[in-house]
Design an enzyme around this catalytic site. Structure first.
Site, short mmCIF file in Angstrom:
data_model
loop_
_atom_site.label_atom_id
_atom_site.label_comp_id
_atom_site.label_asym_id
_atom_site.label_seq_id
_atom_site.Cartn_x
_atom_site.Cartn_y
_atom_site.Cartn_z
N LYS A 1 0.86 -1.19 0.00
CA LYS A 1 0.00 0.00 0.00
C LYS A 1 0.89 1.24 0.00
O LYS A 1 1.67 1.45 0.93
CB LYS A 1 -0.91 0.01 1.23
CG LYS A 1 -1.60 1.36 1.43
CD LYS A 1 -2.49 1.41 2.65
CE LYS A 1 -2.77 2.86 3.04
NZ LYS A 1 -3.67 2.98 4.19
N GLY B 1 -8.03 8.82 10.22
CA GLY B 1 -8.28 8.87 11.67
C GLY B 1 -9.34 9.87 12.10
O GLY B 1 -9.55 10.05 13.29
N ALA C 1 -9.55 5.15 4.67
CA ALA C 1 -9.44 6.28 5.60
C ALA C 1 -10.72 7.09 5.72
O ALA C 1 -11.39 7.38 4.74
CB ALA C 1 -8.30 7.20 5.22
N GLY C 2 -11.02 7.45 6.96
CA GLY C 2 -12.11 8.37 7.24
C GLY C 2 -13.40 7.72 7.72
O GLY C 2 -14.32 8.41 8.15
N ASN D 1 -8.80 1.48 10.08
CA ASN D 1 -8.02 1.13 11.27
C ASN D 1 -8.63 1.76 12.52
O ASN D 1 -9.16 1.09 13.41
CB ASN D 1 -6.56 1.56 11.07
CG ASN D 1 -5.60 1.03 12.14
OD1 ASN D 1 -4.43 0.87 11.90
ND2 ASN D 1 -6.07 0.74 13.35
N THR D 2 -8.61 3.10 12.57
CA THR D 2 -9.03 3.81 13.78
C THR D 2 -10.49 3.53 14.16
O THR D 2 -10.81 3.44 15.34
CB THR D 2 -8.82 5.33 13.61
OG1 THR D 2 -7.51 5.53 13.08
CG2 THR D 2 -8.94 6.06 14.92
#
Lengths: 66, 263
Positions: free
Chosen positions: B106, B167, B193-194, B215-216
């Site tokens: 990635k 995040g 993301a987001g 992830n977050t």
């Protein structure tokens, strides 16, 4: 012998190969990758590659990330 | 094509490899490696992103990620998080390839510390160098259809536009662009993301994305294991809804019960 290891100055015994250095540090060679003076050292060359005075070595591994 | 029912298996192919889970998860920000492993298990993910960092030389007996998340069980996707130039990103992934022994990576080249927005000029440069060096590049990018097309044309194997800043948990901020990128792309498109909660993941899938990477949203939930399961279900629900084809939106009501036979 003095080298730069992961950004810090470090004294190590003379005459070590990359494989020998990893053993000296207590690192399992299969879990890491090594860069010597900005060139990748292939795992197959760990034993044959001698660490020399003034070398800049990076030893990296996978950690948690996104 | 794309014919499935609720019980059949659905899958997508990236760089010649088939995956049945459309949820990709990160391995950062967890309390400990044990929680990381349990959350990944609950998410059903087959691909996990990992970072490449200097080994801790002061205590080399510390456990490592690979001891808890087996690279034999999961496809490790090394990232270039924290790289702000093409050179740093390429250098990082060359080390990752040597550490892991595979070509799927990635790429993310960041442009700004506050927003962590991708620097697309450097991203393009890095992608070109990596593809020339036989890497399979899944690329984190802005939701700009023109740049996404360009990244596909130079040979990236998956396009991964952001839903919102890394995040931030803000959800899909620009569904129109995500949809345009999905329609124009011949390689898999994943929102990366987001995402903040399950409905965000479902929306991404309803827009036709091939997958979602997060992830977050899982790691920072009060109960990461429960949220991992929620995300798994949301991605599956969103995918099914996309394949089922939603009803048209209407301005006014349309009764669900027949009018004939009213007393």
């Amino acid at each position: 012998m003095n080298i730069t290891l992961n950004g810090d100055a470090r004294a190590i015994p003379d005459g070590l190969s990359v494989d020998g250095l990893l053993r000296h540090l207590g690192i399992e060679s299969k879990k890491v990758a090594v860069e010597r003076n900005l060139e990748i050292v292939p795992k197959s060359a760990f034993q044959a590659t001698e660490v020399a005075e003034g070398d800049r070595l990076e030893i990296v591994a996978f950690i948690g990330g996104g | 094509m794309n014919k499935i029912d609720a019980t059949s298996t659905d899958s997508f192919v990236v760089a010649g490899k088939r995956f049945s889970s459309r949820l990709l998860v990160g391995t950062g920000k967890y309390k400990d490696f044990e929680e990381t492993a349990r959350a990944i298990e609950a998410s059903g993910a087959e691909i996990v992103t990992v970072a490449v960092r200097r080994v801790n030389l002061t205590d080399t007996s510390q456990p490592m990620l690979v001891d808890f998340v087996a690279p034999k069980k999961y496809t490790y996707l090394p990232n270039t998080a924290g790289c702000f130039t093409a050179d740093d990103a390429v250098r990082t992934l060359r080390l990752a390839r040597e550490a892991g022994g595979w070509n799927l990576v990635k790429l993310e080249v960041l442009g700004d510390h506050k927003t962590l927005y991708p620097n697309i000029v450097e991203t393009l440069k890095a992608a070109e160098a990596l593809i020339k060096d036989k890497f399979d590049v899944m690329v984190y990018c802005t939701d700009d259809p023109i740049m996404s097309k360009r990244l596909e044309e130079i040979g990236c194997c998956a396009i991964m536009p952001l839903a919102a800043p890394i995040g931030s948990g803000l959800g899909i901020q620009n569904p129109v662009n995500i949809r345009i990128i999905v329609e124009q792309s011949k390689v898999p498109v994943l929102v990366d993301a987001g995402v903040g909660t399950a409905s965000d993941a479902a929306i991404a899938m309803e827009l036709g994305c091939d997958g979602v990477l997060m992830n977050t949203a899982i790691a920072a939930a009060k109960d990461p294991i429960k949220m991992a399961r929620a995300m798994k279900l949301a991605v599956e629900a969103g995918r099914l809804a996309y394949l089922a084809g939603r009803m048209p939106r209407k301005m006014y009501a349309d009764p669900s019960s027949p009018l004939a036979g009213l007393i």
